[in-house]
Write a protein that holds these residues in place. Sequence first.
Motif, PDB file in Angstrom:
ATOM      1  N   PHE A   1       0.844  -1.181   0.000  1.00  0.00           N
ATOM      2  CA  PHE A   1       0.000   0.000   0.000  1.00  0.00           C
ATOM      3  C   PHE A   1       0.886   1.241   0.000  1.00  0.00           C
ATOM      4  O   PHE A   1       1.895   1.286   0.686  1.00  0.00           O
ATOM      5  CB  PHE A   1      -0.892   0.028   1.248  1.00  0.00           C
ATOM      6  N   GLN A   2       0.478   2.242  -0.773  1.00  0.00           N
ATOM      7  CA  GLN A   2       1.166   3.529  -0.824  1.00  0.00           C
ATOM      8  C   GLN A   2       0.286   4.560  -0.126  1.00  0.00           C
ATOM      9  O   GLN A   2      -0.936   4.531  -0.265  1.00  0.00           O
ATOM     10  CB  GLN A   2       1.390   3.963  -2.271  1.00  0.00           C
ATOM     11  N   SER A   3       0.919   5.453   0.611  1.00  0.00           N
ATOM     12  CA  SER A   3       0.177   6.506   1.297  1.00  0.00           C
ATOM     13  C   SER A   3       0.920   7.823   1.130  1.00  0.00           C
ATOM     14  O   SER A   3       2.137   7.873   1.219  1.00  0.00           O
ATOM     15  CB  SER A   3       0.049   6.169   2.790  1.00  0.00           C
ATOM     16  N   ASP A   4       0.165   8.899   0.904  1.00  0.00           N
ATOM     17  CA  ASP A   4       0.789  10.214   0.817  1.00  0.00           C
ATOM     18  C   ASP A   4       0.378  11.114   1.973  1.00  0.00           C
ATOM     19  O   ASP A   4       0.785  12.266   2.045  1.00  0.00           O
ATOM     20  CB  ASP A   4       0.484  10.879  -0.519  1.00  0.00           C
ATOM     21  N   SER A   5      -0.446  10.588   2.898  1.00  0.00           N
ATOM     22  CA  SER A   5      -0.801  11.378   4.079  1.00  0.00           C
ATOM     23  C   SER A   5      -1.132  10.442   5.240  1.00  0.00           C
ATOM     24  O   SER A   5      -1.582   9.319   5.040  1.00  0.00           O
ATOM     25  CB  SER A   5      -1.990  12.293   3.789  1.00  0.00           C
TER      26      SER A   5
ATOM     27  N   GLU B   1      -0.666  15.720  14.711  1.00  0.00           N
ATOM     28  CA  GLU B   1      -0.116  16.237  13.464  1.00  0.00           C
ATOM     29  C   GLU B   1      -0.719  15.495  12.277  1.00  0.00           C
ATOM     30  O   GLU B   1      -0.976  14.291  12.348  1.00  0.00           O
ATOM     31  CB  GLU B   1       1.407  16.045  13.467  1.00  0.00           C
ATOM     32  N   THR B   2      -0.948  16.218  11.194  1.00  0.00           N
ATOM     33  CA  THR B   2      -1.299  15.612   9.916  1.00  0.00           C
ATOM     34  C   THR B   2      -0.080  15.772   9.022  1.00  0.00           C
ATOM     35  O   THR B   2       0.371  16.886   8.782  1.00  0.00           O
ATOM     36  CB  THR B   2      -2.526  16.292   9.292  1.00  0.00           C
ATOM     37  N   GLU B   3       0.453  14.642   8.572  1.00  0.00           N
ATOM     38  CA  GLU B   3       1.699  14.652   7.796  1.00  0.00           C
ATOM     39  C   GLU B   3       1.382  14.280   6.354  1.00  0.00           C
ATOM     40  O   GLU B   3       0.705  13.293   6.102  1.00  0.00           O
ATOM     41  CB  GLU B   3       2.696  13.667   8.406  1.00  0.00           C
ATOM     42  N   TYR B   4       1.897  15.081   5.419  1.00  0.00           N
ATOM     43  CA  TYR B   4       1.698  14.826   4.003  1.00  0.00           C
ATOM     44  C   TYR B   4       3.016  14.347   3.409  1.00  0.00           C
ATOM     45  O   TYR B   4       3.649  15.032   2.622  1.00  0.00           O
ATOM     46  CB  TYR B   4       1.186  16.082   3.293  1.00  0.00           C
ATOM     47  N   GLU B   5       3.422  13.157   3.837  1.00  0.00           N
ATOM     48  CA  GLU B   5       4.670  12.564   3.378  1.00  0.00           C
ATOM     49  C   GLU B   5       4.413  11.121   2.973  1.00  0.00           C
ATOM     50  O   GLU B   5       3.441  10.506   3.409  1.00  0.00           O
ATOM     51  CB  GLU B   5       5.732  12.652   4.476  1.00  0.00           C
ATOM     52  N   ASN B   6       5.305  10.574   2.162  1.00  0.00           N
ATOM     53  CA  ASN B   6       5.120   9.249   1.589  1.00  0.00           C
ATOM     54  C   ASN B   6       5.361   8.135   2.609  1.00  0.00           C
ATOM     55  O   ASN B   6       6.270   8.219   3.428  1.00  0.00           O
ATOM     56  CB  ASN B   6       6.062   9.068   0.400  1.00  0.00           C
ATOM     57  N   SER B   7       4.538   7.094   2.523  1.00  0.00           N
ATOM     58  CA  SER B   7       4.694   5.889   3.335  1.00  0.00           C
ATOM     59  C   SER B   7       4.409   4.678   2.459  1.00  0.00           C
ATOM     60  O   SER B   7       3.595   4.733   1.543  1.00  0.00           O
ATOM     61  CB  SER B   7       3.726   5.870   4.517  1.00  0.00           C
TER      62      SER B   7
ATOM     63  N   PHE C   1      -3.328   5.995   8.082  1.00  0.00           N
ATOM     64  CA  PHE C   1      -2.796   6.230   6.747  1.00  0.00           C
ATOM     65  C   PHE C   1      -3.932   6.211   5.736  1.00  0.00           C
ATOM     66  O   PHE C   1      -4.773   5.314   5.763  1.00  0.00           O
ATOM     67  CB  PHE C   1      -1.812   5.118   6.354  1.00  0.00           C
ATOM     68  N   SER C   2      -3.971   7.182   4.837  1.00  0.00           N
ATOM     69  CA  SER C   2      -4.849   7.123   3.664  1.00  0.00           C
ATOM     70  C   SER C   2      -4.072   6.367   2.608  1.00  0.00           C
ATOM     71  O   SER C   2      -3.001   6.800   2.202  1.00  0.00           O
ATOM     72  CB  SER C   2      -5.176   8.529   3.166  1.00  0.00           C
ATOM     73  N   VAL C   3      -4.584   5.214   2.172  1.00  0.00           N
ATOM     74  CA  VAL C   3      -3.786   4.319   1.325  1.00  0.00           C
ATOM     75  C   VAL C   3      -4.443   4.050  -0.008  1.00  0.00           C
ATOM     76  O   VAL C   3      -5.653   4.197  -0.184  1.00  0.00           O
ATOM     77  CB  VAL C   3      -3.517   2.970   2.030  1.00  0.00           C
ATOM     78  N   VAL C   4      -3.594   3.628  -0.935  1.00  0.00           N
ATOM     79  CA  VAL C   4      -3.999   3.131  -2.240  1.00  0.00           C
ATOM     80  C   VAL C   4      -3.190   1.857  -2.465  1.00  0.00           C
ATOM     81  O   VAL C   4      -1.959   1.899  -2.419  1.00  0.00           O
ATOM     82  CB  VAL C   4      -3.692   4.150  -3.352  1.00  0.00           C
TER      83      VAL C   4
END
Length: 157
Positions: A27-31, A48-54, A136-139
């Motif tokens: 899974f990829q997440s950008d936030s 905190e809300t983080e807008y970084e890749n996971s 994580f918001s994931v795709v």
Amino acid sequence: MKTKLTIILVLLLSLSTYAQIDSQKRFQSDSRKYYVWNKEFEKYELKETEYENSVIDIREIGSKTNGYIVISMIDNGQVRLHHGSILEFTQTSEEEGTWLIRSKFMRAKLVYNPKENTITYLYDVDNKRYSKLMIFSVVPDAVPNAGLKAVVAKSDD
């Protein structure tokens, strides 16, 4: 002769059903949202809300209760890695699943909700509850190893 051949074919097919099946989900997440348990108010507070890749990898080896999970996060330009072996898997609803994870230094829980496209990661457990969590918001990756791409550099030599 035909019956012997048929019996051998049936035996071979039945053995293949017992073969070990490995599956890996990426899974990829950008936030992500980072929460910490507040003892005074008895609730999780958003820090905190983080807008970084996971990247989250779930590798099941043979069954859903065996394998490992790796969570790789970029946090302020540094890479953090959380990983552990799968201890247990439970189906919490028709689509939602929960994995319990353990490594040498931590216990954690990972919950995947495909309807909302979120993965909740609870960690840093004390006697009663997990004190930190990330949502994580994931795709999900459509193609295995889609995140690994070759880069070709051209020079003017």
